[in-house]
Design an enzyme around this catalytic site. Structure first.
Site, PDB file in Angstrom:
ATOM      1  CD1 TRP A 281       2.123   4.328  -6.310  1.00 39.69           C
ATOM      2  CD2 TRP A 281       1.481   2.437  -7.296  1.00 39.69           C
ATOM      3  NE1 TRP A 281       0.753   4.314  -6.317  1.00 39.69           N
ATOM      4  CE2 TRP A 281       0.332   3.152  -6.920  1.00 39.69           C
ATOM      5  CE3 TRP A 281       1.311   1.216  -7.938  1.00 39.69           C
ATOM      6  CZ2 TRP A 281      -0.951   2.701  -7.155  1.00 39.69           C
ATOM      7  CZ3 TRP A 281       0.022   0.751  -8.178  1.00 39.69           C
ATOM      8  CH2 TRP A 281      -1.087   1.488  -7.789  1.00 39.69           C
ATOM      9  CG  HIS A 282       3.013  -2.404  -7.929  1.00 39.10           C
ATOM     10  ND1 HIS A 282       3.476  -1.650  -8.976  1.00 39.10           N
ATOM     11  CD2 HIS A 282       1.843  -2.943  -8.341  1.00 39.10           C
ATOM     12  CE1 HIS A 282       2.622  -1.734  -9.980  1.00 39.10           C
ATOM     13  NE2 HIS A 282       1.619  -2.507  -9.631  1.00 39.10           N
ATOM     14  N   GLY A 283       4.839  -1.563  -3.700  1.00 39.86           N
ATOM     15  CA  GLY A 283       5.078  -1.986  -2.333  1.00 39.86           C
ATOM     16  C   GLY A 283       6.456  -1.578  -1.861  1.00 39.86           C
TER      17      GLY A 283
END
Lengths: 386, 481
Positions: free
Chosen positions: B324-326
């Site tokens: 989700w962060h990247g």
């Protein structure tokens, strides 16, 4: 907290935001935007559908706002003051001039330090080609009765290396590193170029007048040193000039807060209070000579980098030369004295005619500008003068 | 637009506050919505269409869901799946399609086949955050935790409310549903919000930005020859940058929300004082942890299953969180690393870990987190591995002195050392220190505390404005021409 002080706080907070915001568009507050240093104003936002849709307009507004925000002068100066007064260093910037704070308030430009300890790598053949061309131009000018003098100005870093913090040398000793200029020095004599070796002269003078050749706050040779340089130049040029430069005598040597190019680095730092860092320095004033009539005074064409301005600043008020022109970096033409941009396209100049009015051509460049070899001046003249 | 900009501070914010407070109470939501859409549209107006379009879809599908009788379980589940599919599909498309296309081309290249033609997809601002908010709303309506929003304006406001739109905290619908309908505005609340906003602004501008500049400089170097001291300075600066940047942004969001009468959840609780990774995740990006717990971990079975399955669930949740962060393998590995550490801590037993003295436990946890930041910050996994090797290369000290292009004062200035010291000091101060002095209270309870907040808040505003004003000023000594 009681209700009334709370209301006053809220009004104070929101009111402050409003005032600074409005000051961006209307000058409400004092001294908002007079910062020193050369910057290019941001472009104005474009208002069309494509620019709006892509967000380009909004980004331009953002940039414009940053460059014009209310109280900007105070914001920039406050931040710089914190960095310099509390931490003894200058603001690091992604671009622009990088000033290095040295010992005892001595300021330097960073790239001069790097130049001093990076061995020059310019191929000798390239140097020789350039110097041959300079010699050719010198001869062509001489054939027209016009002496040429190449003045190499010294670097503050090479003159006062002891004032630069050791950490910036990268473990090197500038005295042991041969820069391109230092490699080329013997070649100037070999090619017979009329050359004034400012760096060598400054090393001599450093023995007798150790502290005043540059001011702590400027990047260029000091006005004090320039008076001596001017005397040297007069001695070099007069024997071969149609109209010699008359003697200019010193009226006074006042110790005063630095001004002009003597304070350019300190000014560039944009501090709130810079008085403690304005160390007094001797400033020469010449008597305006009257004995030689204007038509008998020499007219000198200056082709120069920023070191040339200090020479011009002292020489012209002394009435020792006729008004003439300065070709700054051989890009822009200025009328001097007064430094009025003539907005002339130098590529369209008829050099034969143009040079006819001059008694001498003096080119001034700093030792670190050696690689630029006159910014195209010699190539142009070599091509246009038969 | 970002909060930590002069344009926001001295143009958007005063105008918005004036319009908001001059509007009658019943119209304030409309003003807040208009302000939020303007805020979002600034810079990338094209994405407004996507944001509004997905919101309209989300509002009507939740209405549909709410109107279905509880007994129609299959139909309800189908509508939920449709909603989640659209949200996650959009997230996959905008955030991950470039990544998957690159992976596919990598495989095709390895097989010596021609790659697929791919046009780079641009990521809409804040899509990771607002997608999760919309998921929380849809699931809340499905579970019956919340009733659907009373109007499209209310729903749009929940999703687009500008303080939290770009970078959280991730607000769950049931936390703010009542506040959207009715919330109190008071001077205390406004001032508490302004204080929190200015504190966040200072954290971001005065601490995170200069530390970030150091980290950027270090990570931009040829990592293969990076001297060990620079490697440590780079990662330490990054650790404090990411904390002060993200928590500063959350402070600003909470503060702005409070100025508008909203109360958002806390997102950071001094994470670097944690004595274990488990504790770290209770203190770091709390709104994400809560979201993951409520909408992924618990549906997977949570703690109420076999120890092995619990360990796997934890690891899986963090793997997803990392992604989700990247969209890169670094983030996947970062998530997997944290998931693994959490599973290991669970296997060892938190009670047993609690017996380790505070200082070594905190230092050890910080080092583990520091290692994870290498994965998070490096441009690729190869870079991360190189960076790890540089952290232990004792022979590289001499290079610090010799490289003219990368001298110590050019990497980290004395001022940044000061900032790093301040960041470390405040990051490691124990919670009790703050509580004893009343800094945890929303509204100051004593006069000296109130006066101190006013003075500190003023200093934060002045110093942050000065730093922001100076960032854009890069003068040359003279124009060359």
């Amino acid at each position: 907290m009681k209700s009334r002080p709370q209301l006053l706080l809220i009004l104070g907070f929101v009111g402050f935001l409003w005032i600074v915001g409005l000051d961006t568009f209307l000058p409400l507050l004092p001294g908002g935007k007079n910062l020193r240093g050369a910057t290019t104003p941001p472009p104005l936002p474009t208002w069309n559908w494509t620019a709006l849709r892509s967000g380009e307009t909004f980004r331009a507004i953002d940039t414009w706002f940053n460059a014009n925000v209310g109280l900007r002068n105070w914001w920039v100066r406050l931040d710089n003051q914190i960095t310099y007064s509390l931490f003894g260093e200058t603001q690091k910037r992604p671009e622009g001039t990088h000033v290095v704070a040295g010992r005892d308030d001595w300021l330097f430009e960073h790239h001069y330090i790097t130049y001093a300890v990076k061995p020059g790598t310019m191929p000798e053949a390239e140097m020789r080609t350039a110097l041959e061309r300079i010699r050719r131009v010198q001869d062509k000018l001489a054939a027209r009765g016009m002496p040429f003098l190449l003045v190499v100005a010294p670097s503050k870093v090479e003159t006062y290396p002891d004032k630069v913090p050791d950490v910036y040398w990268g473990g090197r000793d500038p005295a042991k590193v041969l820069t391109n200029f230092e490699r080329a020095r013997p070649l100037f004599a070999e090619y017979g170029i009329n050359f004034y070796d400012g760096p060598a002269r400054f090393q001599e003078w450093k023995q007798t007048m150790p502290d005043n050749l540059f001011t702590r706050s400027g990047t260029h040779w000091s006005y004090y040193a320039v008076q001596h340089v001017l005397r040297d130049l007069r001695d070099r040029l007069n024997p071969v000039m149609r109209h010699p430069v008359p003697e200019f005598r010193l009226k006074a040597l006042r110790s005063r807060s630095p001004l002009g190019t003597d304070e350019d680095l300190l000014a560039l730092m944009n501090l709130l209070i810079d008085t403690p860092y304005r160390h007094p320095s001797p400033y020469p004033e010449f008597i305006e000579q009257q004995s030689v009539p204007p038509e008998k005074l020499p007219r000198i064409l200056w082709v120069h980098d920023s070191f040339g301005w200090a020479l011009i600043d002292l020489l012209y008020p002394a009435n020792a030369v006729r008004p003439s022109e300065s070709l700054y970096y051989f890009q822009n033409a200025y009328a001097i004295p007064g430094v009025v941009n003539l907005k002339r396209d130098l590529t369209k100049t008829d050099w034969e005619t143009y040079l006819r009015d001059y008694d001498a051509v003096v080119m001034v460049w700093t030792e670190i500008a050696f690689e630029f070899m006159g910014w195209g001046f010699f190539e142009t003249l070599d091509q246009h003068l038969p | 637009m970002v909060f930590s900009s002069l344009l926001f501070l001295y143009a958007y914010l005063p105008v918005f506050l004036a319009l908001y407070y001059l509007a009658p109470l019943r119209h304030r939501n409309v003003v807040a919505l208009a302000g939020s859409l303007f805020f979002y549209g600034w810079g990338e107006p094209g994405f407004l269409v996507i944001l509004i379009g997905v919101c309209v879809f989300g509002y009507y599908i939740s209405l549909w869901l709410a109107r279905l009788p509880v007994e129609a379980r299959a139909a309800r589940r189908w509508v939920l799946t449709l909603g989640l599919g659209v949200y996650l599909g959009l997230l996959l498309w905008f955030k991950y399609s470039n990544f998957f296309a690159a992976q596919l081309n990598g495989v095709l290249g390895w097989l010596q086949q021609g790659g697929i033609l791919w046009t780079h997809v641009v990521l809409p601002l804040g899509i990771s955050f607002f997608t999760f908010q919309k998921i929380s709303y849809l699931v809340d309506v499905y579970r019956g935790t919340s009733k659907p929003a009373r109007s499209l304006v209310d729903y749009l406001l929940f999703v687009t409310l500008f303080p939290q739109l770009i970078a959280g905290p991730i607000i769950r619908y049931h936390d703010v549903a009542v506040q959207i309908v009715s919330r109190g505005h008071s001077r205390e609340k406004f001032l508490a919000g302004a204080w929190r906003f200015l504190l966040g602004l200072a954290r971001k501008v005065l601490i995170a930005n200069p530390l970030g500049a150091v980290a950027d400089r270090v990570f931009a170097q040829d990592l293969g020859t990076l001297p060990m001291p620079y490697a440590w300075i780079g990662i330490l600066c990054y650790a404090f940058q990411i904390y002060f940047d993200f928590s500063g942004y959350s402070d600003m969001a909470i503060g702005l929300g409070r100025m508008m009468g909203f109360e958002f959840m806390e997102n950071f609780e001094r994470p670097y004082t944690s004595r274990s990774i488990t504790e770290f995740w209770r203190r770091w990006h709390i709104s994400l942890s809560n979201f993951m717990r409520d909408y992924l971990y618990i549906p997977l079975g949570g703690n109420r299953t076999t120890p092995w399955r619990v360990g796997f669930n934890l690891w899986f949740v963090f793997l997803v969180s990392g992604f989700w962060h990247g969209a890169s393998w670094n983030f996947v590995c970062w998530g997997a690393y944290h998931g693994l550490l959490l599973s290991l801590e669970r296997a060892v037993g938190l009670k047993r870990l609690g017996r380790i003295p505070a200082v070594p436990a905190t230092v050890f946890t910080f080092l583990l987190v520091l290692a994870s930041w290498v994965l998070f910050r490096a441009a690729s996994l190869t870079d991360a591995l190189t960076y790890f090797s540089r952290l232990a290369d004792w022979s590289s000290w001499a290079n610090v002195r010799n490289d003219l292009e990368f001298l110590w004062p050019d990497v980290i200035s004395a001022r940044t050392w000061g900032v790093l010291g301040i960041a470390a000091f405040f990051s490691f101060l124990p919670e009790s220190w703050w509580t004893r002095r009343g800094w945890d209270e929303v509204v100051p309870s004593t006069r000296p505390q109130a006066v101190l907040r006013v003075l500190l808040g003023t200093a934060c505003l002045i110093l942050a404005s000065a730093a922001l004003g100076n960032q854009s000023y890069n003068p040359f000594i003279y124009f060359r021409f």
